[in-house]
Design an enzyme around this catalytic site. Structure first.
Site, mmCIF file in Angstrom:
data_model
loop_
_atom_site.group_PDB
_atom_site.id
_atom_site.type_symbol
_atom_site.label_atom_id
_atom_site.label_comp_id
_atom_site.label_asym_id
_atom_site.label_seq_id
_atom_site.Cartn_x
_atom_site.Cartn_y
_atom_site.Cartn_z
ATOM 1 N N LYS A 1 24.852 -3.807 -6.564
ATOM 2 C CA LYS A 1 24.478 -5.272 -5.773
ATOM 3 C C LYS A 1 24.934 -6.299 -4.280
ATOM 4 O O LYS A 1 25.174 -6.168 -3.451
ATOM 5 C CB LYS A 1 23.660 -6.490 -6.150
ATOM 6 C CG LYS A 1 22.546 -6.314 -6.667
ATOM 7 C CD LYS A 1 21.249 -6.736 -6.570
ATOM 8 C CE LYS A 1 19.875 -6.017 -7.132
ATOM 9 N NZ LYS A 1 18.788 -7.538 -7.079
ATOM 10 N N LYS B 1 16.254 3.887 -7.833
ATOM 11 C CA LYS B 1 15.355 3.332 -8.627
ATOM 12 C C LYS B 1 14.360 2.192 -8.050
ATOM 13 O O LYS B 1 14.653 1.858 -7.006
ATOM 14 C CB LYS B 1 15.827 2.583 -9.859
ATOM 15 C CG LYS B 1 16.336 1.090 -9.568
ATOM 16 C CD LYS B 1 16.529 -0.293 -10.791
ATOM 17 C CE LYS B 1 16.112 -1.606 -10.061
ATOM 18 N NZ LYS B 1 15.724 -2.968 -11.270
ATOM 19 N N LYS C 1 11.974 -4.243 -5.813
ATOM 20 C CA LYS C 1 10.678 -4.850 -5.235
ATOM 21 C C LYS C 1 11.466 -5.674 -4.050
ATOM 22 O O LYS C 1 11.292 -5.868 -3.320
ATOM 23 C CB LYS C 1 10.501 -5.789 -6.469
ATOM 24 C CG LYS C 1 11.497 -6.904 -6.865
ATOM 25 C CD LYS C 1 10.378 -8.022 -7.363
ATOM 26 C CE LYS C 1 10.669 -8.382 -9.262
ATOM 27 N NZ LYS C 1 12.556 -8.563 -9.431
#
Ligand code: ATP
Ligand code: LTN
Length: 339
Positions: free
Chosen positions: A120, A202, A205
């Site tokens: 992130k 992966k 969302k």
């Protein structure tokens, strides 16, 4: 009025999902699908972890909308609000309180090894905030507050479960048996659903490209189209091989989870058939699975009062369950009781 489950009459399950976007097929197959069959056997507590979502900048109106929509999806996917405690994380102040304390029992060295933090930090290089760094500590607080035995999550959360266990054990070693040390439950199939366009990443969302994921709220047409466009390989044989055929293997694990077949059975079903047929069938199977969920979600979203009521009730039950642990922690570490 729903009953507050007794703390230890059954084993306890806790899990959560961030309202950071529309739920994806990854969230469904990696996490939620494993929550549904356990609602009778365990005391289950499922949170919408809005405080975690704040570690990435959110639009306030959208965050509010997504939080309600996620609650509706929990119920639409089959979580019965009478059997499970469903609540919004920020509605129970105990999470933030315990997180602060656990921050003082967590080392910066161990946090800097977290792969989610590293990833992130790269994808949000302009906003590497302290919350992103201590994200796993808030997650540990979520879990440890409820004396959780089992945490059903996707594969990407394995490391966060390990640090949660380390924090619990460290605390227990100093102060005695305060926390139950939780186990992760990671399914064999479906724990790592990959992006449709970049099967080495992966499915997520909050991905910028909607073609990378299937949203649980995508229309049947969109679902089939997204699968048709999914990246595969040039071999033209349907067989499971994560390393050399990540695209096809990903579609196979999706299909396996949705229709309940083994990889071998799928290979037999599509022997001699092309990728086009296979992708079409996977798309249709996913669309069929999601249809009743979407209908129920639509109904629930039209009934604001009902959702508000579930949220309020869930918050009260969550608070009741967690305060015992929080009080015990306060006492053990030497904070003076308010009286
Ligand atoms: P974000 O993109 O905002 O980071 P996310 O899609 O990764 O979100 P989370 O809220 O972080 O979703 O995760 C909720 C649950 O879904 C967790 O248990 C996580 O392990 C699981 N999960 C997320 N993505 C996948 C995936 N691609 N395959 C299987 N499980 C997944
Ligand atoms: N960190 C998780 C979401 C999450 C969670 C939790 C999962 C927050 N608190 C407690 C299980 C238990 C994620 O990013 N998927």
């Amino acid at each position: 009025k729903r009953e507050v489950p007794k703390m230890k009459d059954k084993k306890i399950i806790f899990s959560g999902i961030q309202p950071s976007g529309n739920l994806t097929l990854g969230n469904y197959l990696g996490a939620i699908i494993n929550w549904i069959p356990r609602q009778d056997e365990y005391n289950c507590i499922y949170s919408i972890v809005d405080l975690h979502a704040l570690t990435v900048r959110q639009n306030p109106a959208e965050l509010r909308q997504k939080t309600r929509s996620l609650l509706a999806l929990y119920i639409a996917c089959g979580l019965d609000p009478d059997k499970n405690v469903l609540f919004v994380q920020s509605h129970n102040g105990a999470h933030a309180e315990l997180a602060w304390i656990l921050n003082c029992y967590t080392y910066t060295g161990e946090l800097s090894r977290m792969t989610q933090f590293k990833e992130k930090s790269q994808s949000h290089a302009d906003n590497i905030n302290a919350g992103l760094f201590t994200y796993p500590v808030l997650m540990a607080a979520d879990i440890l507050l409820y004396q959780t035995d089992l945490v059903p999550v996707g594969h990407d959360q394995k490391q966060h479960l390990e640090i949660t266990r380390d924090i619990a054990q460290r605390f227990n070693n100093i102060y005695g048996e305060v926390f139950t040390v939780p186990e992760a439950y990671i399914p064999e199939v479906g724990a790592r659903i990959m992006s449709l366009q970049q099967p080495e990443n992966k499915m997520s969302k909050s991905d910028e490209n909607p073609n990378n994921y299937i949203s649980l709220l995508d229309s049947p047409n969109t679902i089939v189209k997204k699968f048709k466009r999914a990246v595969t390989d040039s071999e033209r044989i349907i067989r499971y091989d994560e390393k050399d055929k990540p695209g096809i293997s990903n579609l196979m694990s999706i299909y396996a989870s949705v229709v309940g077949k083994s990889y071998k059975e799928i290979e037999e079903e599509f022997q001699g058939k092309g990728y086009g047929d296979f992708k079409q069938r996977v798309g249709e199977a996913v669309a069929e699975t999601l249809k009743p969920i979407q209908e129920k979600h639509r109904e629930l979203m039209a009934d604001k009062g009902y959702l508000d009521n579930i949220m309020k009730d869930g918050a009260e039950r969550a608070e009741n369950l967690s305060y015992r642990t929080l009080r015990k922690v306060y006492k053990k570490i030497g904070l003076v009781p308010r009286g």
